[in-house]
Write a protein that holds these residues in place. Structure first.
Motif, mmCIF file in Angstrom:
data_model
loop_
_atom_site.group_PDB
_atom_site.id
_atom_site.type_symbol
_atom_site.label_atom_id
_atom_site.label_comp_id
_atom_site.label_asym_id
_atom_site.label_seq_id
_atom_site.Cartn_x
_atom_site.Cartn_y
_atom_site.Cartn_z
ATOM 1 N N GLU A 311 0.819 -1.209 0.000
ATOM 2 C CA GLU A 311 0.000 0.000 0.000
ATOM 3 C C GLU A 311 0.856 1.263 0.000
ATOM 4 O O GLU A 311 0.326 2.365 -0.100
ATOM 5 C CB GLU A 311 -0.909 0.021 1.240
ATOM 6 C CG GLU A 311 -1.961 -1.065 1.247
ATOM 7 C CD GLU A 311 -2.736 -1.092 2.548
ATOM 8 O OE1 GLU A 311 -3.982 -1.070 2.486
ATOM 9 O OE2 GLU A 311 -2.108 -1.136 3.617
ATOM 10 N N HIS A 312 2.143 1.096 0.126
ATOM 11 C CA HIS A 312 3.061 2.232 0.205
ATOM 12 C C HIS A 312 3.809 2.372 -1.108
ATOM 13 O O HIS A 312 4.084 1.381 -1.787
ATOM 14 C CB HIS A 312 4.048 2.020 1.361
ATOM 15 C CG HIS A 312 4.811 3.246 1.729
ATOM 16 N ND1 HIS A 312 6.172 3.341 1.608
ATOM 17 C CD2 HIS A 312 4.401 4.453 2.219
ATOM 18 C CE1 HIS A 312 6.569 4.528 2.015
ATOM 19 N NE2 HIS A 312 5.516 5.220 2.385
ATOM 20 N N GLY A 313 4.136 3.584 -1.482
ATOM 21 C CA GLY A 313 4.817 3.819 -2.750
ATOM 22 C C GLY A 313 6.232 3.268 -2.777
ATOM 23 O O GLY A 313 6.874 3.067 -1.743
ATOM 24 N N ILE A 314 6.735 3.018 -3.987
ATOM 25 C CA ILE A 314 8.094 2.519 -4.192
ATOM 26 C C ILE A 314 8.905 3.623 -4.871
ATOM 27 O O ILE A 314 8.410 4.287 -5.793
ATOM 28 C CB ILE A 314 8.082 1.241 -5.061
ATOM 29 C CG1 ILE A 314 7.388 0.108 -4.299
ATOM 30 C CG2 ILE A 314 9.490 0.823 -5.446
ATOM 31 C CD1 ILE A 314 7.309 -1.189 -5.073
ATOM 32 N N PRO A 315 10.130 3.859 -4.443
ATOM 33 C CA PRO A 315 10.954 4.897 -5.082
ATOM 34 C C PRO A 315 11.082 4.671 -6.588
ATOM 35 O O PRO A 315 11.089 3.531 -7.067
ATOM 36 C CB PRO A 315 12.310 4.749 -4.383
ATOM 37 C CG PRO A 315 11.999 4.101 -3.074
ATOM 38 C CD PRO A 315 10.835 3.206 -3.328
#
Length: 738
Positions: A311-315
């Motif tokens: 659910e969290h963004g990836i660089p």
């Protein structure tokens, strides 16, 4: 959340397979030094069964064992990983140092985590450094919750602490910072402290009592209901305000009783989106169940409310050459993309890397492509890439001093990798067939210069290797050999950072060093035009030495360097010896003419001289040129030039006056101010570098940890005559050599 677990049992955490990213939570603990982060980690470990009542793991060590330096300094100085399991969910707790000098460890923890747990002490309040990190997290939308510790301290007040958090951290929406539980207090002691005996759950209106040594649930009692009801109504209104169900507010205002399950679900979503920040009280663990108060509730919040890695963004990623690549997802079957968030050295294992896997699966004995941005210097140029293929050693998870082996690390997980000899902090690990490079995370520039010297000849032989390893491990440290002062300068974040670096050189790499006074790169120049003569005539039994030259030296504009002009007429100095004169002049200019500092920004004109048909030589005219320049200096007024930096200081508005006054006392010239963010101002000024060697420390003290600054070399300017005379006198007493 215990409220949530009681509202609908079995719902703690999203249903997920044990080998899926949804069964992982990565949480970084943030707070000032002494707030109780490490103690809270031990409390959570105790509540989850990771350690025993005595606070020990199976090997007899603490889950949060510190290294030798941390034991001696009684504070955390490095990022530590503590993996726990709760209701089938793997929780990776990242304990960060609270001291400002070790902000690099904090930034690494923020990079590796998907949510942040802010630990604030009811005894100390919200420190300025905590507020700065909160704003950083808010800027990227990182989910956050707060834990209030030290509630048993004298004059500690939970309600007052919540109000402070709302005022300082709530920003435009203080109602987004609301407690989920209220502390239940025991009898006040003779010293004014009040022990916590339980928690009152606001959503379920149940009391979780720890006073008997075990966690039991009961009704709160009539006397507690009014306060509980007021706090519960405010919590419900805060949840509804952030709810995605637009009809919920109308139904609530219409008198409809909100279903607890609906409220819990909306609360989870708001926390995971980073728009709602629950506050929980907690008491530290000392081996008893009562002192572990609040840990079960916090574990439920982490597993139920914090986002999963997917659910969290990836660089963003590119190829090593900078070509764009498609965005990655947190998929164990996707292309491998992992990042080294921390490196350290173990005397037995060698280099150890803490790795966050963002995509794909990392397996032992696999070959990976290591690619990194390198270490930047002060020149402002982009650091060069470094690339290599390496074989992954064993994968493990730390548990006390033990490293428990892992079969693999899937997307979203954290693992310790041994013997990645070429990997540095911030490097990307990917498949050799499809190399990737992740966008780097922001790191502060080290601004405290420390000059170091090897303690002995034996240490000198090992110094370069030890420093290279140290800088590779810590991106907030930079090594810079100064060609002017011939000092080896280690740029650090502060005095504590410096002390740890020196100690690590000794304990890890067997290198003893001494710190010496840092010198800035001074220059010399002529204040007016002057003429001088250099005569080098010596006779001996064989060939003699004969060279005479006459020079005029005149000042030039700043940054002009050394300009040599040939105006010899009539062959007074033979053509083949004119370059010799220039060579001698430039050599003497590099060594200086008064205090041993390089001579700059002058035009040297050779206009006359004499030569001998037999005794003149290249060496003789080099010597004559140097002598002529020195004679000019003896007749002229020499200005000592000092480096001037352009600094930009950003502080809360309340400290602007103090900062500007302090800069003026450092011979600084304020260039202007501008609004930086809400409640903050940036001050730009030019300040002599000799006056700001310790500014990183002084600003932190002046602004109570809320100020930050940047510096960049601007130019060299004449130093005040009185100060220049003192420095030249000291240089002469020391032999004038630099």
């Amino acid at each position: 959340m215990a409220d949530k677990a009681n509202a609908h049992p079995g719902a703690a955490g999203r249903a997920a397979a044990a080998d899926h990213p949804a069964a992982i939570r990565n949480v970084v603990l943030v707070g000032h030094s002494g707030a109780g982060k490490t103690t809270l980690v031990e409390s959570l470990a105790l509540a989850s069964g990771a350690i025993t009542r005595a606070g020990r793991v199976a090997d007899g060590t603490s889950l949060c064992d510190h290294d030798e330096i941390e034991h001696r300094q009684q504070r955390s100085v490095q990022l530590a990983l503590a993996p726990l399991t709760w209701n089938g969910i793997r929780i990776n707790l990242l304990d960060t140092p609270g001291y400002a000098d070790f902000v690099g460890e904090l930034r690494a923890g923020l990079r590796a985590a998907d949510a942040a747990l802010f630990v604030v002490s009811a005894a100390d309040g919200v420190q300025g450094s905590t507020r700065l990190v909160w704003e950083e997290c808010a800027a990227v939308g990182m989910p956050r919750a707060l834990v209030v510790t030290h509630l048993d301290a004298a004059r500690a007040d939970f309600d007052e602490m919540v109000t402070v958090c709302q005022d300082v951290l709530g920003g435009d929406d203080p109602d987004a910072v609301i407690p989920l539980y209220l502390p239940v207090l025991g009898e006040r002691g003779a010293d004014g402290s009040t022990p916590l005996t339980g928690l009152a759950g606001l959503l379920t209106r149940r009391l979780f009592d720890y006073s008997g040594g075990q966690r039991t649930e009961r009704e709160p009692g009539e006397g507690r209901l009014p306060r509980l009801t007021r706090a519960r109504n405010r919590l419900i209104e805060g949840i509804i305000a952030q709810s995605e169900d637009e009809t919920l507010m109308d139904r609530y205002l219409g008198g409809e009783e909100c279903d607890v399950k609906t409220l819990v679900a909306d609360l989870e979503k708001a926390v995971a989106r980073g728009v709602f920040h629950p506050v929980l009280p907690a008491a530290p663990a000392d081996g008893s169940a009562r002192q572990c108060l609040g840990s079960v509730e916090l574990l439920e919040l982490i597993t139920g409310g914090f986002p999963t890695p997917d659910e969290h963004g990836i660089p963003a990623v590119t190829t090593p050459q900078g070509a764009p690549r498609p965005a990655l997802s947190c998929d164990p079957d996707g292309p491998l993309a992992a990042e080294v968030v921390k490196t350290s050295s173990d005397p037995y294992v060698g280099r150890v890397s803490l790795v966050r896997v963002f995509s794909g699966t990392l397996r032992p004995d696999a070959t990976v492509h290591v690619c990194g941005h390198g270490t930047a210097d002060r020149s402002g140029q982009d650091p060069a890439l470094h690339e290599a293929d390496e074989r992954v050693g064993a994968l493990s998870a730390p548990f006390g001093k033990q490293l428990r082996p892992l079969d693999a690390a899937i997307a979203g997980d954290l693992a310790v990798v041994a013997k990645l000899g070429r990997a540095e902090t911030g490097d990307t690990l990917s498949s050799p067939d499809a190399p990737l490079l992740m966008a780097p995370w922001a790191m502060p520039d080290p601004l405290l210069p420390v000059a170091i010297e090897a303690h002995s000849k034996a240490d000198e032989d090992k110094l370069s290797h030890g420093l290279a390893r140290l800088v590779a491990e810590d991106p907030t440290m930079r090594l810079e050999p100064n060609p002017d002062t011939h000092q080896l300068v280690l740029w650090c974040m502060g005095e504590a950072h410096r002390d740890v670096a020196v100690e690590r050189l000794r304990s890890r790499f067997g290198v003893r060093v001494d710190t010496v006074a840092h010198e800035v790169s001074l220059r010399e120049t002529f204040a007016s035009s002057v003429t001088g003569r250099g005569r080098h005539v010596k006779q001996s039994g064989g060939h003699g030495q004969y060279a005479i030259c006459e020079l005029t030296v005149e000042p030039l504009e700043n940054g002009s360097g050394i300009e040599f002009v040939d105006k010899v007429v009539g062959g007074a100095v033979p053509r083949q010896f004119i370059p010799s004169v220039e060579k001698g002049v430039r050599a003497q200019a590099a060594k200086g003419v008064t205090g041993g500092y390089p001579l700059v920004d002058v035009r040297v004109t050779l206009f006359d001289g004499k030569a001998h048909s037999v005794d003149s030589s290249d060496a003789a005219f080099q010597t004559a040129g140097a002598l002529a320049l020195r004679e000019c200096a003896s007749r002229a007024n020499i200005h000592l030039l000092e480096p001037v930096a352009e600094v930009e200081v950003t502080v809360p508005d309340s400290y602007v006056g103090a900062v500007m006054s302090d800069l003026s006392s450092r011979r600084g010239r304020v260039l202007g101010t501008e609004q930086a963010a809400t409640g903050s101002t940036s001050v730009r000024a030019c300040v002599p570098e000799i006056e700001i060697s310790r500014y990183a420390i002084d600003l932190r003290s002046m602004s109570h940890g809320t100020g930050r600054f940047s510096r960049a070399y601007a130019r060299h300017e004449p130093m005040p005559q009185q100060q220049a005379a003192r420095i030249l006198q000291e240089a002469a007493a020391a032999g004038g050599g630099h």
